[in-house]
Design an enzyme around this catalytic site. Structure first.
Site, short mmCIF file in Angstrom:
data_model
loop_
_atom_site.label_atom_id
_atom_site.label_comp_id
_atom_site.label_asym_id
_atom_site.label_seq_id
_atom_site.Cartn_x
_atom_site.Cartn_y
_atom_site.Cartn_z
N SER A 24 0.82 -1.20 0.00
CA SER A 24 0.00 0.00 0.00
C SER A 24 0.86 1.26 0.00
CB SER A 24 -0.90 0.01 1.24
OG SER A 24 -1.53 1.27 1.40
N TYR A 51 -1.55 5.70 -6.19
CA TYR A 51 -2.56 6.70 -6.54
C TYR A 51 -2.02 7.61 -7.63
CZ TYR A 51 -4.84 5.37 -2.14
OH TYR A 51 -5.44 4.66 -1.13
N THR A 77 -4.97 2.80 -8.33
CA THR A 77 -6.30 2.92 -7.74
C THR A 77 -7.13 3.93 -8.52
OG1 THR A 77 -5.54 2.28 -5.54
CG2 THR A 77 -7.58 3.54 -5.66
N LYS A 149 -7.12 -0.82 -10.48
CA LYS A 149 -7.81 -1.34 -9.30
C LYS A 149 -9.03 -0.47 -9.00
CE LYS A 149 -6.91 -2.67 -4.48
NZ LYS A 149 -8.11 -2.06 -3.88
N HIS A 173 -13.30 -0.98 -3.26
CA HIS A 173 -12.54 -0.31 -2.20
C HIS A 173 -13.03 -0.73 -0.81
CE1 HIS A 173 -9.49 3.03 -2.09
NE2 HIS A 173 -9.79 2.98 -0.82
#
Length: 285
Positions: A24, A51, A77, A149, A173
């Site tokens: 992450s 991100y 994401t 994602k 999510h």
């Protein structure tokens, strides 16, 4: 927050059990630390969750760190241009506890304490992300695979194919973004159909048992990812807790295969599933 060893414990557990791991952007440990923790145990595939950021230089530094550490893919994401409505976080003024930093996105504990989670996310995340701009840019700066994602529709699956992505993760999510979105297991079939073998399809969200994994594979997913179960395992007993969680999922999945007559994963098909029909009892899918 769940255990002092955090992502490094998870990485060791995944390596020991032969399971891939996503790192992450909000990890409490650096990419190198997480990756090294796993590779010191056994060979392991790591992917980098990323991100789209306002600070392109920071985003590029993360990509370079991931490449240098040996990550194989970016999981970009796509379902977080902004954070969803999270009243409990706002009501309780939730902030990551003091002493924990986010080294990957270069946030110290002091900076984290001086902003809310929502305002901090808004400060670095680019809410103008889009296919036309961001996928070609990623392709221009890295040879890692690019996965999207947060896909829940056939339309976005087709866009991922169009823009040459390597795969998608059907994900909502963890149900924490937009109330009312479908469960990923319900969105999965149309995404698999749209992909039509041209792009790889993984799924996450709501995977809690081995039978959940069986259902997802039967509906066409190549792989299932879990998040909260890993956190629960960490909270229970650190690395050993994550290992136990993976053992439970594996044992349940294996027994489900046995009880449905599937001798190998390729035997798992829709023929093993049924649906509740609006016109009567259980019907064959």
């Amino acid at each position: 927050m769940a255990h002092p060893d955090g992502e490094t414990a998870t990485s060791r557990a995944c390596a020991k059990k032969g399971v891939s791991m996503g790192i992450s952007s909000f990890s409490n440990y650096s990419i190198t630390e997480v990756r090294s923790a796993g590779t010191n145990v056994a060979p392991i595939i790591h992917v980098m969750q990323l991100y789209t950021m306002k600070d392109r230089d920071l985003q590029l530094r993360i990509i370079r760190d991931a490449e240098l550490a040996g990550c194989t893919a970016i999981f970009l994401t796509a379902d977080s241009p902004v954070l969803g409505v999270r009243y409990n976080e706002w009501r309780n003024d939730f902030r990551t506890p003091a002493g924990l930093a986010f080294p990957i996105i270069e946030l110290t504990t002091e900076r984290i304490q001086n902003q809310t989670h929502d305002s901090g996310f808004t400060a670095f995340n680019d809410d103008a992300h889009n296919w036309t701009r961001d996928i070609p840019w990623l392709r221009s700066v890295t040879k890692m695979q690019i996965w999207i994602k947060g896909v829940l529709t056939a339309e976005d699956t087709l866009l991922a194919v169009q823009y040459g992505c390597d795969g998608i993760i059907v994900s909502n999510h963890g149900g924490r973004q937009l109330d009312g979105v479908p469960a990923t297991i319900d969105a999965l079939p149309e995404c698999v159909a749209a992909a039509n073998g041209r792009i790889r399809v993984h799924v996450d969200g709501g995977i809690r048992t081995g039978t959940d994994i069986f259902k997802a594979l039967a509906l066409g997913a190549e792989c299932c990812w879990v998040g909260r179960p890993a956190i629960w395992g960490l909270a229970y007993d650190g690395q050993a807790g994550v290992e136990r969680m993976l053992e439970i999922l594996h044992d349940e999945f294996r027994r489900c295969m046995q009880l449905t007559g599937c001798r190998k994963v390729s035997d798992i098909t829709k023929a093993s599933l049924g649906i509740v029909s609006a016109y009567g009892p259980l019907a064959r899918l």
